[in-house]
Write a protein that holds these residues in place. Structure first.
Motif, PDB file in Angstrom:
ATOM      1  N   ARG A 394      12.757   1.574   2.527  1.00 41.75           N
ATOM      2  CA  ARG A 394      12.579   0.164   2.897  1.00 41.75           C
ATOM      3  C   ARG A 394      11.100  -0.183   3.042  1.00 41.75           C
ATOM      4  NH1 ARG A 394      17.318  -2.338   5.330  1.00 41.75           N
ATOM      5  NH2 ARG A 394      19.077  -0.887   5.296  1.00 41.75           N
ATOM      6  N   ILE A 395      10.344   0.715   3.674  1.00 43.48           N
ATOM      7  CA  ILE A 395       8.905   0.474   3.824  1.00 43.48           C
ATOM      8  C   ILE A 395       8.231   0.468   2.466  1.00 43.48           C
ATOM      9  CG2 ILE A 395       6.773   1.435   4.771  1.00 43.48           C
ATOM     10  CD1 ILE A 395       8.397   2.471   7.124  1.00 43.48           C
ATOM     11  N   LEU A 396       8.618   1.392   1.604  1.00 41.33           N
ATOM     12  CA  LEU A 396       8.053   1.428   0.257  1.00 41.33           C
ATOM     13  C   LEU A 396       8.406   0.161  -0.511  1.00 41.33           C
ATOM     14  CD1 LEU A 396       6.622   2.843  -2.081  1.00 41.33           C
ATOM     15  CD2 LEU A 396       8.763   4.033  -2.577  1.00 41.33           C
ATOM     16  N   GLY A 397       9.655  -0.286  -0.410  1.00 47.60           N
ATOM     17  CA  GLY A 397      10.053  -1.512  -1.092  1.00 47.60           C
ATOM     18  C   GLY A 397       9.321  -2.728  -0.568  1.00 47.60           C
ATOM     19  N   GLN A 398       9.143  -2.785   0.753  1.00 45.79           N
ATOM     20  CA  GLN A 398       8.389  -3.901   1.336  1.00 45.79           C
ATOM     21  C   GLN A 398       6.948  -3.895   0.838  1.00 45.79           C
ATOM     22  OE1 GLN A 398       7.608  -3.641   5.571  1.00 45.79           O
ATOM     23  NE2 GLN A 398       7.849  -5.842   5.831  1.00 45.79           N
ATOM     24  N   THR A 399       6.362  -2.707   0.713  1.00 48.17           N
ATOM     25  CA  THR A 399       4.993  -2.608   0.220  1.00 48.17           C
ATOM     26  C   THR A 399       4.901  -3.071  -1.235  1.00 48.17           C
ATOM     27  OG1 THR A 399       4.645  -0.709   1.695  1.00 48.17           O
ATOM     28  CG2 THR A 399       3.048  -1.040  -0.066  1.00 48.17           C
ATOM     29  N   VAL A 400       5.872  -2.671  -2.055  1.00 46.22           N
ATOM     30  CA  VAL A 400       5.870  -3.095  -3.456  1.00 46.22           C
ATOM     31  C   VAL A 400       5.998  -4.611  -3.560  1.00 46.22           C
ATOM     32  CG1 VAL A 400       7.138  -2.953  -5.638  1.00 46.22           C
ATOM     33  CG2 VAL A 400       6.798  -0.896  -4.268  1.00 46.22           C
ATOM     34  N   ASN A 402       5.145  -6.820  -1.344  1.00 45.01           N
ATOM     35  CA  ASN A 402       3.910  -7.452  -0.873  1.00 45.01           C
ATOM     36  C   ASN A 402       2.833  -7.438  -1.954  1.00 45.01           C
ATOM     37  OD1 ASN A 402       5.011  -7.998   1.647  1.00 45.01           O
ATOM     38  ND2 ASN A 402       4.295  -6.067   2.535  1.00 45.01           N
ATOM     39  N   LEU A 403       2.763  -6.342  -2.703  1.00 42.89           N
ATOM     40  CA  LEU A 403       1.793  -6.289  -3.796  1.00 42.89           C
ATOM     41  C   LEU A 403       2.144  -7.290  -4.890  1.00 42.89           C
ATOM     42  CD1 LEU A 403       0.973  -2.489  -4.324  1.00 42.89           C
ATOM     43  CD2 LEU A 403      -0.482  -4.265  -3.358  1.00 42.89           C
ATOM     44  N   LYS A 404       3.432  -7.458  -5.155  1.00 47.94           N
ATOM     45  CA  LYS A 404       3.844  -8.421  -6.178  1.00 47.94           C
ATOM     46  C   LYS A 404       3.506  -9.847  -5.761  1.00 47.94           C
ATOM     47  CE  LYS A 404       7.634  -5.856  -8.350  1.00 47.94           C
ATOM     48  NZ  LYS A 404       9.086  -5.850  -8.638  1.00 47.94           N
ATOM     49  N   ARG A 405       3.706 -10.133  -4.453  1.00 50.14           N
ATOM     50  CA  ARG A 405       3.446 -11.494  -3.975  1.00 50.14           C
ATOM     51  C   ARG A 405       1.976 -11.755  -3.716  1.00 50.14           C
ATOM     52  NH1 ARG A 405       8.222 -10.459  -0.745  1.00 50.14           N
ATOM     53  NH2 ARG A 405       6.834  -9.846   0.952  1.00 50.14           N
ATOM     54  N   GLY A 406       1.173 -10.693  -3.683  1.00 43.46           N
ATOM     55  CA  GLY A 406      -0.241 -10.867  -3.377  1.00 43.46           C
ATOM     56  C   GLY A 406      -0.953 -11.661  -4.444  1.00 43.46           C
ATOM     57  N   ALA A 407      -2.058 -12.225  -4.050  1.00 42.86           N
ATOM     58  CA  ALA A 407      -2.852 -13.016  -4.999  1.00 42.86           C
ATOM     59  C   ALA A 407      -3.376 -12.112  -6.097  1.00 42.86           C
ATOM     60  CB  ALA A 407      -4.013 -13.690  -4.268  1.00 42.86           C
ATOM     61  N   PRO A 408      -3.252 -12.521  -7.353  1.00 42.40           N
ATOM     62  CA  PRO A 408      -3.745 -11.687  -8.455  1.00 42.40           C
ATOM     63  C   PRO A 408      -5.250 -11.519  -8.392  1.00 42.40           C
ATOM     64  CG  PRO A 408      -3.175 -13.877  -9.237  1.00 42.40           C
ATOM     65  CD  PRO A 408      -2.715 -13.808  -7.809  1.00 42.40           C
ATOM     66  N   ARG A 409      -5.665 -10.295  -8.641  1.00 41.99           N
ATOM     67  CA  ARG A 409      -7.089  -9.990  -8.630  1.00 41.99           C
ATOM     68  C   ARG A 409      -7.485  -9.498 -10.011  1.00 41.99           C
ATOM     69  NH1 ARG A 409      -7.603  -6.117  -3.509  1.00 41.99           N
ATOM     70  NH2 ARG A 409      -5.805  -5.171  -4.528  1.00 41.99           N
ATOM     71  N   THR A 410      -8.529 -10.032 -10.537  1.00 41.32           N
ATOM     72  CA  THR A 410      -8.924  -9.737 -11.913  1.00 41.32           C
ATOM     73  C   THR A 410      -9.407  -8.301 -12.029  1.00 41.32           C
ATOM     74  OG1 THR A 410      -9.599 -12.028 -12.174  1.00 41.32           O
ATOM     75  CG2 THR A 410     -10.380 -10.434 -13.813  1.00 41.32           C
ATOM     76  N   ALA A 411      -8.877  -7.603 -13.015  1.00 40.39           N
ATOM     77  CA  ALA A 411      -9.282  -6.221 -13.252  1.00 40.39           C
ATOM     78  C   ALA A 411     -10.543  -6.188 -14.094  1.00 40.39           C
ATOM     79  CB  ALA A 411      -8.149  -5.464 -13.965  1.00 40.39           C
ATOM     80  N   PRO A 412     -11.292  -5.098 -14.037  1.00 44.26           N
ATOM     81  CA  PRO A 412     -12.452  -4.973 -14.926  1.00 44.26           C
ATOM     82  C   PRO A 412     -12.015  -5.104 -16.380  1.00 44.26           C
ATOM     83  CG  PRO A 412     -12.473  -3.273 -13.223  1.00 44.26           C
ATOM     84  CD  PRO A 412     -11.166  -3.976 -13.113  1.00 44.26           C
ATOM     85  N   SER A 413     -12.710  -5.900 -17.136  1.00 48.04           N
ATOM     86  CA  SER A 413     -12.279  -6.218 -18.490  1.00 48.04           C
ATOM     87  C   SER A 413     -12.281  -5.011 -19.412  1.00 48.04           C
ATOM     88  CB  SER A 413     -13.204  -7.300 -19.080  1.00 48.04           C
ATOM     89  OG  SER A 413     -14.557  -6.847 -19.056  1.00 48.04           O
ATOM     90  N   ALA A 414     -13.117  -4.038 -19.130  1.00 47.73           N
ATOM     91  CA  ALA A 414     -13.233  -2.891 -20.035  1.00 47.73           C
ATOM     92  C   ALA A 414     -12.187  -1.821 -19.774  1.00 47.73           C
ATOM     93  CB  ALA A 414     -14.626  -2.275 -19.910  1.00 47.73           C
ATOM     94  N   VAL A 415     -11.414  -1.955 -18.712  1.00 51.50           N
ATOM     95  CA  VAL A 415     -10.470  -0.909 -18.333  1.00 51.50           C
ATOM     96  C   VAL A 415      -9.090  -1.521 -18.178  1.00 51.50           C
ATOM     97  CG1 VAL A 415      -9.879   0.828 -16.615  1.00 51.50           C
ATOM     98  CG2 VAL A 415     -12.286   0.372 -17.151  1.00 51.50           C
ATOM     99  N   MET A 447       5.437  -2.221 -12.857  1.00 54.08           N
ATOM    100  CA  MET A 447       4.371  -3.055 -12.312  1.00 54.08           C
ATOM    101  C   MET A 447       3.067  -2.266 -12.408  1.00 54.08           C
ATOM    102  SD  MET A 447       3.953  -4.780  -8.532  1.00 54.08           S
ATOM    103  CE  MET A 447       3.524  -3.265  -7.711  1.00 54.08           C
ATOM    104  N   SER A 448       2.066  -2.860 -12.997  1.00 55.24           N
ATOM    105  CA  SER A 448       0.795  -2.171 -13.192  1.00 55.24           C
ATOM    106  C   SER A 448      -0.017  -2.169 -11.909  1.00 55.24           C
ATOM    107  CB  SER A 448       0.002  -2.841 -14.322  1.00 55.24           C
ATOM    108  OG  SER A 448      -0.293  -4.182 -13.988  1.00 55.24           O
ATOM    109  N   LEU A 449      -0.686  -1.061 -11.667  1.00 57.17           N
ATOM    110  CA  LEU A 449      -1.589  -0.896 -10.525  1.00 57.17           C
ATOM    111  C   LEU A 449      -2.983  -0.650 -11.096  1.00 57.17           C
ATOM    112  CD1 LEU A 449       0.687   1.476  -8.416  1.00 57.17           C
ATOM    113  CD2 LEU A 449       0.488  -0.999  -8.208  1.00 57.17           C
TER     114      LEU A 449
END
Length: 815
Positions: A394-400, A402-415, A447-449
């Motif tokens: 349940r804790i793991l699912g809640q964490t997943v 939360n990451l899905k609902r979190g604001a998207p953060r731009t990844a480095p373009s080269a990676v 889901m990509s990390l």
């Protein structure tokens, strides 16, 4: 986040201002707080429904939970003290730091829906090879600090309670401290004149503090969601708070602190030589139950070998030592999972961590099968362990989420992202349809990390789903119950009917070519390999295998059929040592009805025909009909079972002595019967089995003895659904199979890269040779559709050096 070094410095500058809640006041309140808690209590049935709810205690309750009795005559040792590593006025500094840490944890426990995540972009950035190596380096430092904590507590054991001290353990911890001190060379000190090196050290210190803070929050939430009870929750959190604060303090200058700890350990070891007890490192080892130690202390007190005051302090040390041993194991397990693989030549970004919770047996029992990044497989089917694993999931699912609902953060373009997570968790009411029926195969969306802090956010709660961690946490809770001086019980939470699948993997692992003949857990989950309903759907091509229906309506229909058969087997079948008694009124009454019709027909012919047929006595026809009726009864009485007593026949029941007889009488498939027998055997059944195919059964008769005959080979599906997972391993002679046995009620089983000489395994040696023989037979005109038979033997002599994975046993049966 403000570094822990800054917090410690600011607190040390304010020494002398006093505390709102002095430590002596907390110690005076401790025992009455736990013996007569002012915290609102809940009934047992209500407590079972509070999983994930706000806690009912305060910060001061946490700080007071493990304080010794307020007795001025006795000097109790202070566990997890860091007095020798910091400034003076230890109580003042310690209480401020404890209060700050307890306040932080209490906030997240009071607000269980507040998202928690690891956030650090000063040291971590991309989820690449360098990021994983940096994480592994930080994990090694935290593990070293944990070893120093254990060393200091072992020194206390030497001084106050030799019954739980261990010379070998102390010497090993001292050696580890020397190694840590030698590897430092002053690099961990913040007092460097090089500004670049100082800046790097501060970044690392912040990351270390953030990492141990995040681990402690996850662990605190898990502790409060595994069982209710003021003593359990508050006391364990108090130990966690003190452990975490000391770890952070040691990490400020790990090399220097390691040297100090090693010196203290050597002094304690040297000082104990002349006054060494005979019980030193002989009676009690690390795994022995603490209540046995307490009984020994009590016996010494009654015999006058120990004073009452010494016994009181020793008993306090026993409890505190066990509490901290359990907490140290929990922290060590989580942090160790963050390290890169120790196998030579392993790439840090090439791994897979996978777990599956599926139903086994026929009464809602489940099994957790887990594969870690080292390709070590572990499993548990104990109900308490599965209930604790539910909290972790349940804790793991809640964490997943939360990451899905979190604001998207731009990844480095080269990676591009190299790490992914797949997740599926389903629940139903107890007794309802198996939740796996709702599994939409192929619906798993990874889901990509992309960032390292997101990866760490997932890896920490993922580590708490490991069966080894779950089992030890439950053992820790049991020790707490036996050692506590409070009358309050620990109530577990209500069990739920759930299935789950979780997988964290990297692109490098996914692209790497896998060896032939291996089954991935993801493939097994999506194909329904572990679903019980495969037992009632035989394949047209292979009678020993089975497949699920594709449509949802057909699946529900098969589930109803499956449940009806299970209820029949559980309610009407009666087993003794060598047979199973099954009611069969329909068959017996049908046979009797046909025999009576024949007999009555013969008499009717005799009376109705009379003398109308010359030269024929019609009653001879009646005699023939009676003989035919008796012959029919004898044939029908022998066609299903080898021996059917008249007493059983007349009582409308039959005694079956083999799987084939039971299948013929009931119409239930042989594989479903074998699965039911394995389930009942693990639950304490009295049935004794005999060959030729009973190698997987535990209750086997001696050679030539009586027993229930397992005369049908066991299919792979039956083994998997019963909790037996065949693993392919590498041996000096080639490849072999080792079964991971997690049948009903198994606390913990593990198959690593080396065999445990104390355990016995179901094995099949040299499967390569058997496979070649089977292929040769098929190529020379043999039956290519025939199943290959593998002989399983219970042995502790097989040695292997590596686990490859789950054996993809298609067209295979086990004998």
């Amino acid at each position: 986040m403000t570094s822990y070094h800054t917090s410690l410095s600011s607190i040390s500058q304010r020494i002398g201002r006093g505390l709102k809640t002095p430590i002596n006041h907390l110690k005076r309140r401790a025992r009455e707080k736990l013996s007569h808690p002012s915290i609102p209590s809940v009934l047992e049935d209500e407590a079972a429904k509070l999983r994930g709810k706000p806690v009912l205690f305060t910060v001061n309750d946490i700080l007071a939970a493990d304080a010794p009795r307020a007795d001025g005559r006795l000097a109790y040792p202070q566990f997890d003290s860091f007095e020798r590593y910091t400034l003076s006025d230890q109580d003042d500094i310690a209480m401020r730091l404890w209060h700050k840490e307890a306040t932080r944890l209490h906030f997240y426990l009071q607000n269980p829906d507040v998202p928690i995540r690891f956030e650090n972009r000063t040291l971590f950035s991309r989820g690449d090879e360098e990021g994983y190596k940096t994480l592994s380096r930080l994990a090694d430092k935290i593990l070293t600090a944990l070893s120093l904590c254990t060393l200091d507590n072992e020194v206390i054991n030497v001084q106050y309670c030799k019954n739980i001290s261990n010379r070998n353990k102390l010497e090993k911890l001292i050696q580890q401290a020397h190694v840590a001190a030698a590897a430092d060379h002053g690099a961990d000190s913040l007092d460097t004149k090089d500004p670049i090196q100082a800046a790097n050290r501060r970044r690392e210190q912040e990351a270390l503090s953030d990492l141990i803070s995040y681990v402690s929050v996850i662990l605190a939430r898990l502790i409060t969601q595994t069982g209710t009870g003021n003593y359990w929750q508050a006391t364990v959190l108090c130990v966690l708070v003190k452990h975490v604060v000391k770890i952070k303090a040691l990490l400020l200058d790990l090399g220097s602190n390691a040297r100090i700890a090693a010196q203290e350990g050597e002094s304690a070891l040297e000082g104990s030589r002349n006054t060494e007890s005979k019980r030193w490192a002989t009676l009690v080892d690390e795994e022995e139950e603490c209540e046995e130690v307490l009984r020994m202390i009590d016996a010494d007190t009654k015999e006058g070998l120990t004073s009452i005051d010494e016994a009181d302090v020793a008993a306090y040390c026993v409890n505190q030592n066990k509490f901290r041993s359990g907490m140290s194991f929990a922290l060590r397990s989580i942090v160790s999972s963050l390290r890169t693989s120790s196998r030579p030549g392993t790439v840090a970004t090439s791994f897979e961590i996978c777990g599956l919770v599926y139903e086994t047996g026929f009464q809602g029992f489940k099994t957790l099968l887990f594969q870690d990044k080292e390709m070590v497989y572990s499993a548990t089917s104990d109900l308490d362990n599965l209930n604790t694993a539910d909290s972790s999931l349940r804790i793991l699912g809640q964490t997943v989420q939360n990451l899905k609902r979190g604001a998207p953060r731009t990844a480095p373009s080269a990676v591009s992202a190299t790490t992914f997570i797949e997740w599926d968790y389903r629940t139903t009411d107890q007794g309802a349809t198996d939740p796996s029926l709702d599994n939409a195969r192929g619906s798993l969306e990874p889901m990509s990390l992309e960032f390292m802090d997101d990866i760490i956010t997932i890896l920490v709660p993922l580590a708490t789903t490991n069966p080894n961690f779950v089992s030890e946490l439950n053992n820790f809770r049991g020790i707490m119950l036996f050692c506590c001086e409070s009358d309050e019980l620990i109530h577990p939470y209500q069990e739920t009917n759930f299935t789950a699948f979780f997988r964290v993997y990297t692109k490098q692992f996914e692209e790497k070519k896998q060896p032939d003949g291996l089954l991935r857990l993801k493939t097994a989950f999506q194909d329904g390999t572990f679903e019980r309903y495969r037992l009632i759907h035989p394949s047209d091509n292979n009678p020993e295998s089975s497949q699920l229906p594709s449509s949802r309506s057909a699946t529900v229909k098969s589930a109803d059929k499956f449940n009806d058969r299970i209820r029949l087997m559980e309610n009407e079948w009666v087993a003794d040592e060598s047979s199973i008694i099954v009611p069969c009124p329909t068959y017996v009454l049908g046979v009797g009805a046909i025999a009576m019709i024949l007999a009555a027909g013969g008499l009717t012919i005799g009376f109705t025909v009379g003398d109308r047929i010359e030269g024929v006595d019609p009653f001879n026809l009646a005699t023939y009909a009676w003989v035919l009726a008796a012959f029919l009864v004898l044939i029908c009485k022998s066609v299903l079972v080898r021996e059917w007593l008249w007493s059983d026949f007349l009582h409308l029941r039959v005694r079956c002595r083999s799987v084939s007889e039971l299948e013929a009488v009931t119409g239930v498939r042989a594989q479903l019967i074998i699965a039911k027998l394995l389930h009942d055997e693990s639950g304490g059944g009295i049935l004794v089995t005999r060959g030729p195919y009973n190698s997987v059964f535990r209750h086997r008769s001696s050679e030539g003895g009586i027993g229930f005959a397992i005369d049908r080979p066991i299919s792979t599906t039956t083994m998997l659904i019963s909790g037996l997972t065949p693993l392919k391993v590498v041996t000096p002679r080639g490849q072999a199979l080792v079964c991971l046995d997690a049948r009903r009620g198994t606390g913990l089983r593990l198959v690593g890269h080396q065999a445990n000489v104390a355990d016995q395994y179901l094995v099949c040696e040299d499967i390569n040779r058997l496979q070649k023989l089977a292929k040769a037979a098929g190529g020379n005109g043999g039956d290519k559709g025939k199943c290959m038979r593998l002989q399983l033997l219970l042995s502790n002599e097989l040695k292997w050096k590596r686990v490859l994975g789950i054996y993809d046993a298609q067209n295979v049966v086990f004998v």
